[in-house]
Design a protein around this motif. Structure first.
Motif, PDB file in Angstrom:
ATOM      1  N   THR A 150     -38.282  20.136  -6.268  1.00  0.00           N
ATOM      2  CA  THR A 150     -38.900  20.401  -7.562  1.00  0.00           C
ATOM      3  C   THR A 150     -40.203  19.660  -7.820  1.00  0.00           C
ATOM      4  O   THR A 150     -40.960  20.055  -8.708  1.00  0.00           O
ATOM      5  N   ASP A 151     -40.474  18.585  -7.072  1.00  0.00           N
ATOM      6  CA  ASP A 151     -41.737  17.883  -7.330  1.00  0.00           C
ATOM      7  C   ASP A 151     -42.901  18.423  -6.496  1.00  0.00           C
ATOM      8  O   ASP A 151     -43.988  17.856  -6.501  1.00  0.00           O
ATOM      9  N   ARG A 193     -44.286  25.333  -2.363  1.00  0.00           N
ATOM     10  CA  ARG A 193     -42.893  25.740  -2.079  1.00  0.00           C
ATOM     11  C   ARG A 193     -42.857  27.155  -1.504  1.00  0.00           C
ATOM     12  O   ARG A 193     -42.162  27.415  -0.516  1.00  0.00           O
ATOM     13  N   SER A 195     -36.951  25.709  -2.294  1.00  0.00           N
ATOM     14  CA  SER A 195     -37.069  26.005  -3.726  1.00  0.00           C
ATOM     15  C   SER A 195     -36.442  24.905  -4.584  1.00  0.00           C
ATOM     16  O   SER A 195     -36.723  24.795  -5.772  1.00  0.00           O
ATOM     17  N   ALA A 196     -35.598  24.050  -3.953  1.00  0.00           N
ATOM     18  CA  ALA A 196     -34.992  22.941  -4.714  1.00  0.00           C
ATOM     19  C   ALA A 196     -35.896  21.704  -4.754  1.00  0.00           C
ATOM     20  O   ALA A 196     -35.576  20.724  -5.424  1.00  0.00           O
TER      21      ALA A 196
END
Ligand code: SAH
Ligand code: SF4
Length: 360
Positions: free
Chosen positions: A46-47, A53, A43-44
């Motif tokens: 972000t791209d 995800r 979940s981290a």
């Protein structure tokens, strides 16, 4: 079961993403998140698209072996005991120096080769480590210690000198090596990654062709009679074959020399006469000699050569223009020095029983 993405080198990651209908650049992004950023939480990332995800969270994981114990030596050396399941534990050691940080990693739980002076060998063999268990040692150690002020990971050099014979776990070791070298993962130069082998000749040729890195060869004796006793695999790959393999390796090696390791055992392999024999043996192989003062462990009858003897042995080699260093013993107050790594391995070969005279 969730797929552990720590098990994949760059190619394997690309293949897996392709199976999921994803483009190669997605694989590269994830590889960078895992190894360059040390991220374990999808979940981290972000791209990546939110849908990807979610999918990764459902179908994949990033799992390294769990750390059971951490020890810190008075000289700054750190040792981690890692649980690799089914009653097995392996060890990883970090050695900080002024100009570099070296991580010594394991490739097998135990070792089948039974060199007579090695604590790992005395435990027998349990199993090969997976890619995630090998690269996970580097991933974990970096994360644990954190990046420095310049954004660099603390581990700048890796040596495969922990538990096990790396060339007998060839495929997994090479995948882990590829990750160490990959610019989207750790980006270490081939010269900063050293594989140590007891001399598995055919696998040395394969390594040369598939993934050459700096090579250290555990010699320990200049003639077959003595090496048969100290490094029993010598009976299968004796010194003439080993020296020829070293020559072939040098054709593609990232460094223009082989490092020969030579453990100094009092009264066994440390005489001046053997130093002269050693000079003859390595005459045609560009090399450096690394003398390792023997590190004792409980079940051994060997002793370390004394300082003067090591110095004399070294002088003889130096006079023959062989660059010879004596390895500093680091971390011996936490049993983290060469050959002391024991972990706790369930011995499938039941060697311990045999040694104790019991029936397996
Ligand atoms: N199996 C590989 C790599 C692991 S051992 C190999 O044998 O090369 C890493 C190094 O530690 C080898 O050179 C090995 O001979 C050395 N070593 C093993 N036991 C030792 C001990 N008790 N004291 C000092 N060095 C030891
Ligand atoms: Fe195995 Fe290396 Fe130990 Fe020999 S010295 S038993 S090859 S780990």
């Amino acid at each position: 079961m969730a797929t552990n993405l720590l098990d994949f080198d760059a190619q394997q990651m690309t293949d897996w993403f392709a199976e999921q209908g994803e483009k190669p650049f997605r694989a590269r992004q994830v590889l960078r998140w895992i190894h360059k950023s040390g991220e374990s939480d999808f979940s981290a990332m972000t791209d990546l698209a939110a849908s990807l995800r979610d999918k990764l969270q459902r179908d994949a994981c990033i799992t390294a072996p769990t750390v059971v114990r951490e020890e810190l030596s008075s000289d700054g050396t750190r040792k981690w005991l890692l649980n690799v399941g089914t009653g097995n534990a392996i060890e990883t050691v970090f050695i900080p120096e002024a100009e570099r940080g070296t991580l010594c990693i394991s490739t097998q739980a135990g070792c089948a080769l039974d060199c007579s002076f090695c604590s790992t060998g005395k435990q027998g063999f349990n199993r090969n480590l997976s890619v995630s268990e090998i690269i996970g040692q580097l991933w974990w150690a970096n994360r644990q210690m954190g990046k420095d002020a310049d954004g660099l990971w603390p581990v700048s050099n890796v040596v495969l000198m922990g538990m096990g014979e790396p060339l007998l776990n060839f495929n997994n070791t090479v995948s882990a090596l590829r990750l160490m070298l990959d610019d989207h993962a750790y980006g270490l130069s081939r010269r900063r990654v050293t594989l140590s082998t007891s001399g598995i000749v055919p696998a040395m040729d394969r390594l040369r062709d598939e993934c050459p890195v700096a090579l250290a060869v555990s010699l320990h004796a200049p003639n077959n009679a003595l090496r048969d006793v100290l490094v029993p695999i010598n009976k299968k790959y004796p010194l003439d074959l080993l020296m020829a393999a070293c020559q072939r390796y040098l054709e593609k090696a990232p460094r223009d020399f082989i490092t020969f390791e030579y453990v100094m055992l009092r009264g066994v392999n440390d005489s001046v006469q053997l130093a002269y024999e050693l000079i003859e043996l390595v005459r045609d192989v560009p090399c450096k000699l690394n003398l390792i003062p023997f590190n004792p462990f409980p079940q051994t009858h060997y002793q370390r050569s004394d300082k003067d003897t090591i110095q004399r042995f070294r002088d003889v080699l130096m006079q023959a223009d062989i660059v010879t260093t004596t390895r500093k013993t680091r971390g011996d107050d936490i049993d983290a020095a060469c050959g002391q790594l024991a972990g706790q391995v369930q011995d499938k070969t039941k060697r311990t029983h045999r040694l104790m005279g019991a029936r397996p």
